[in-house]
Design a protein around this motif. Structure first.
Motif, PDB file in Angstrom:
ATOM      1  N   TYR A  35       0.852  -1.179   0.000  1.00 15.09           N
ATOM      2  CA  TYR A  35       0.000   0.000   0.000  1.00 15.09           C
ATOM      3  C   TYR A  35       0.892   1.234   0.000  1.00 15.09           C
ATOM      4  CZ  TYR A  35      -3.929  -2.888   1.737  1.00 15.09           C
ATOM      5  OH  TYR A  35      -4.925  -3.825   1.899  1.00 15.09           O
ATOM      6  N   LEU A  45      -4.117   0.514  -2.327  1.00 18.14           N
ATOM      7  CA  LEU A  45      -3.458  -0.742  -2.667  1.00 18.14           C
ATOM      8  C   LEU A  45      -2.718  -0.608  -3.991  1.00 18.14           C
ATOM      9  CD1 LEU A  45      -3.116  -3.784  -1.936  1.00 18.14           C
ATOM     10  CD2 LEU A  45      -5.165  -4.201  -3.314  1.00 18.14           C
ATOM     11  N   SER A  97      -7.135 -14.246   3.024  1.00 19.84           N
ATOM     12  CA  SER A  97      -7.788 -13.402   2.024  1.00 19.84           C
ATOM     13  C   SER A  97      -7.725 -11.946   2.459  1.00 19.84           C
ATOM     14  CB  SER A  97      -9.259 -13.805   1.840  1.00 19.84           C
ATOM     15  OG  SER A  97     -10.008 -13.416   2.982  1.00 19.84           O
ATOM     16  N   PHE A  98      -8.184 -11.073   1.565  1.00 20.72           N
ATOM     17  CA  PHE A  98      -8.213  -9.640   1.862  1.00 20.72           C
ATOM     18  C   PHE A  98      -8.997  -9.338   3.123  1.00 20.72           C
ATOM     19  CE2 PHE A  98      -6.335  -7.217  -1.503  1.00 20.72           C
ATOM     20  CZ  PHE A  98      -6.257  -8.100  -2.546  1.00 20.72           C
ATOM     21  N   ALA A  99     -10.139  -9.956   3.251  1.00 18.69           N
ATOM     22  CA  ALA A  99     -11.009  -9.609   4.364  1.00 18.69           C
ATOM     23  C   ALA A  99     -10.539 -10.230   5.668  1.00 18.69           C
ATOM     24  CB  ALA A  99     -12.446 -10.024   4.067  1.00 18.69           C
ATOM     25  N   ASN A 100      -9.633 -11.172   5.571  1.00 19.08           N
ATOM     26  CA  ASN A 100      -9.007 -11.723   6.753  1.00 19.08           C
ATOM     27  C   ASN A 100      -8.139 -10.644   7.382  1.00 19.08           C
ATOM     28  OD1 ASN A 100      -6.669 -14.309   7.546  1.00 19.08           O
ATOM     29  ND2 ASN A 100      -8.647 -13.956   8.452  1.00 19.08           N
ATOM     30  N   GLN A 102      -5.484  -8.239   8.359  1.00 18.56           N
ATOM     31  CA  GLN A 102      -4.200  -7.896   7.761  1.00 18.56           C
ATOM     32  C   GLN A 102      -3.275  -7.338   8.837  1.00 18.56           C
ATOM     33  OE1 GLN A 102      -4.198  -5.662   4.046  1.00 18.56           O
ATOM     34  NE2 GLN A 102      -6.223  -6.413   3.514  1.00 18.56           N
TER      35      GLN A 102
ATOM     36  N   TYR B  32     -17.935  -8.938   4.660  1.00 18.32           N
ATOM     37  CA  TYR B  32     -17.778  -8.716   6.086  1.00 18.32           C
ATOM     38  C   TYR B  32     -17.368  -7.263   6.314  1.00 18.32           C
ATOM     39  CZ  TYR B  32     -18.139 -13.557   7.630  1.00 18.32           C
ATOM     40  OH  TYR B  32     -18.598 -14.798   7.935  1.00 18.32           O
ATOM     41  N   GLY B  91     -15.442  -6.241   2.828  1.00 19.22           N
ATOM     42  CA  GLY B  91     -14.716  -7.131   1.939  1.00 19.22           C
ATOM     43  C   GLY B  91     -15.327  -8.507   1.899  1.00 19.22           C
ATOM     44  N   ASP B  92     -15.107  -9.138   0.769  1.00 17.16           N
ATOM     45  CA  ASP B  92     -15.632 -10.460   0.500  1.00 17.16           C
ATOM     46  C   ASP B  92     -14.812 -11.502   1.244  1.00 17.16           C
ATOM     47  OD1 ASP B  92     -16.668 -12.038  -2.590  1.00 17.16           O
ATOM     48  OD2 ASP B  92     -16.442 -12.848  -0.576  1.00 17.16           O
ATOM     49  N   PHE B  93     -15.441 -12.239   2.098  1.00 15.08           N
ATOM     50  CA  PHE B  93     -14.744 -13.241   2.910  1.00 15.08           C
ATOM     51  C   PHE B  93     -15.637 -14.447   3.044  1.00 15.08           C
ATOM     52  CE2 PHE B  93     -11.891 -14.804   6.031  1.00 15.08           C
ATOM     53  CZ  PHE B  93     -12.658 -15.380   7.029  1.00 15.08           C
ATOM     54  N   GLY B  98     -13.087  -9.920  -4.069  1.00 12.97           N
ATOM     55  CA  GLY B  98     -12.937  -8.468  -4.124  1.00 12.97           C
ATOM     56  C   GLY B  98     -11.716  -8.004  -3.374  1.00 12.97           C
ATOM     57  N   LEU B 100     -10.100  -4.928  -0.689  1.00 12.01           N
ATOM     58  CA  LEU B 100     -10.496  -3.970   0.330  1.00 12.01           C
ATOM     59  C   LEU B 100     -10.044  -2.562  -0.046  1.00 12.01           C
ATOM     60  CD1 LEU B 100      -9.752  -5.813   3.670  1.00 12.01           C
ATOM     61  CD2 LEU B 100     -11.919  -5.556   2.503  1.00 12.01           C
TER      62      LEU B 100
END
Lengths: 113, 112
Positions: A35, A45, A97-100, A102, B32, B91-93, B98, B100
């Protein structure tokens, strides 16, 4: 704290020179991200990686390239630095993943004169 | 990508409860909601994540109404050390189709 290091932490360079920033992790996380953060823009990003040799572009990828030859290292290269690339660069990792969640590194402050 | 809207800045005083609301009208079924905190000269730090109703951890609570078009981060009894920028993301989880988007966040200033 997650084991993420960035090098160098500070760099001053001149327009037109190549620059490589390194991100190193000891967590064995699959995803790695670069980033940049600028006043008034928040975090944007640049590129991300979802595995060794698997990378993709982010929101502001022009002028940047990345490489990931090992799980633990993610390199960001500015082929020919410009003053508009003066910024603070953050590396991040996540397990799946992204939504996990960071985890972010300490950042690299890059100044292009 | 689901876009989020949050206030640019907020002020509070020590000991007060702070609620930061984020709007995400086009949130998708698999998205989420995640909040991060960032102190000056540091990278962001994960605070809390949720999908619906209420989630609470040792740091904050996250309230998500049934329609999921908004969410509220609640910080109980803030102190000066809670002065930071707070980012709301969707974000898609876990399918991860996708990316973030962090946006500009909300700058919270806690005063003595």
């Amino acid at each position: 704290d997650a084991g993420i290091t960035q090098s160098p932490r500070h760099k001053v360079t001149e327009t037109g020179t190549p620059v490589t920033l390194r991100c190193h992790q000891t967590e064995n996380h699959r995803y790695m991200y670069w980033y940049r953060q600028d006043p008034g823009h928040g975090l944007r990003l640049i590129h991300y990686s979802y595995g060794v040799k698997d990378t993709d572009k982010g929101e502001v990828s022009d002028g940047y390239s990345v490489s990931r030859s090992k799980t633990e290292d993610f390199l960001l290269t500015l082929e020919s630095a410009t003053s508009s690339q003066t910024s603070v660069y953050f590396c991040a990792i996540s397990e799946t993943s992204f939504a996990n969640e960071q985890f972010f590194g300490p950042g690299t402050r890059l100044t292009v004169l | 990508l689901a876009k989020t809207t949050q206030p640019i800045s907020m002020d509070s005083y020590e000991g007060q409860e702070v609620n930061i609301t984020c709007s995400h009208n086009n949130i998708a079924t698999n998205d989420y909601i995640t909040w991060y905190q960032q102190f000056p000269s540091q990278g962001p730090r994960f605070i809390i994540q949720g999908y619906k109703t209420k989630v609470t951890n040792e740091v904050a609570s996250l309230f998500i109404p049934a329609d999921r078009k908004s969410s509220t981060l609640s910080l109980p009894r803030v102190s000066l050390s809670d002065t930071a920028v707070y980012y709301c993301l969707v974000g898609d989880f876990p399918s991860n189709t996708g990316k973030l988007i962090f946006g500009q966040g909300t700058t919270l200033q806690v005063k003595p």
